[in-house]
Write a protein that holds these residues in place. Structure first.
Motif: not given
Length: 294
Positions: A174-190
């Motif tokens: 979880e976090g933020f991305w880009g210059n305007d701090n968009k929401v980052l949410s990367v989940h993985t699983g089978s």
């Protein structure tokens, strides 16, 4: 004649006693000597340790594939640990028991990044293998069979249970991305193939193989292997991933080179998985490398 019988009897008794004594002195097979080692994971980006922040204003900024990333949460699961000795034999560490052989690594909890392996056969080891995630035979939310791991993966500061499925999350970023701090949410699983929705099934578990730069000596003294996990590979791995806004259907326009920061499809998830933990084929290290053996 009588004296001869006495001497003969004495000899027989002595032989019998000698035979019993020799039998008692026959050495028994000894149990292999056991030792301990620790696998210490260090989460980094490039050469920089990862620092989490509760929000975009407190999280440290990093650059990956020319994109700005900030992290508020990083968790992943390691299981099925095997160590290969210099003679080629493989020692498995509680591979069928999630309670003692699977671990939730949580960046906000430094102790969780140190996996203490006990009762290992002593000797020299040349390679380490582990699964990033949980293999399909054990990937079930089974509280009765593995109550310790079930609780560890499900507690408030972990939340590694899928809300919609019966298995575990393998990665939670979880976090933020880009210059305007968009929401980052990367989940993985089978995931399981769904005939009704036409969703494809994905086996997200990966086997990571790391050759040690020098032998790991497991003996009477504790030993240590430091493993770096470089999260620059999240976007800058074997597949270069560009984060983009979702289109009207909630998809990135090009799944091969672009992905939304909120992974909602199995196709998008595969790129992140392969970058983080390899593809079980040409890439068997992913973001991991051995930093130190001592």
């Amino acid at each position: 004649m009588k004296n001869s019988k006495i001497v003969f009897s004495t000899i027989i008794a002595s032989l019998a006693l000698f035979s019993c004594t020799k039998k008692e002195e026959t050495p028994t097979l000894e149990t292999p000597t056991l030792g301990n080692t620790t696998l210490e994971f260090q989460n980094i980006i490039g050469s920089n340790p990862i620092e989490l922040g509760a929000d975009a204003s407190t999280a440290k900024s990093y650059i990956s594939n020319n994109q700005n990333l900030k992290f508020s949460e990083i968790k992943y699961i390691i299981s099925n640990i095997r160590l290969v000795k210099t003679d080629g034999s493989t020692i498995s560490y509680n591979v069928d028991n999630l309670d003692t052989g699977a671990f939730v690594l949580n960046q906000s909890n430094p102790e969780s990044l140190k996996l203490h392996l006990s009762d290992l056969q002593t000797g020299a080891y040349k390679e380490i293998l582990f699964d990033y995630g949980i293999r399909k035979e054990l990937n079930h939310l089974d509280e009765s069979r593995f109550p310790k791991f079930y609780k560890e993966a499900g507690k408030n500061d972990s939340r590694m249970h899928w809300e919609w499925g019966k298995g575990y999350r393998f990665t939670k970023i979880e976090g933020f991305w880009g210059n305007d701090n968009k929401v980052l949410s990367v989940h993985t699983g089978s995931t399981i193939k769904d005939r009704d929705t036409k969703a494809i099934g994905v086996d997200a578990c990966r086997t990571v193989k790391l050759v040690l730069p020098k032998n790991l000596e497991v003996g009477s003294n504790p030993s240590l292997v430091v493993i770096a996990a470089d999260f620059d590979k999240l976007l800058n791995g074997s597949q270069k991933i560009t984060l983009v806004e979702e289109d009207e259907d909630g998809e990135a326009q090009n799944n091969e080179y672009q992905a939304t920061p909120n992974t909602h499809t199995a196709l998008q998830m595969i790129g992140f998985i392969n970058n983080l933990a390899g593809d079980n084929q040409t890439n068997t290290t992913g973001m991991f490398r051995i930093k130190e053996v001592k």
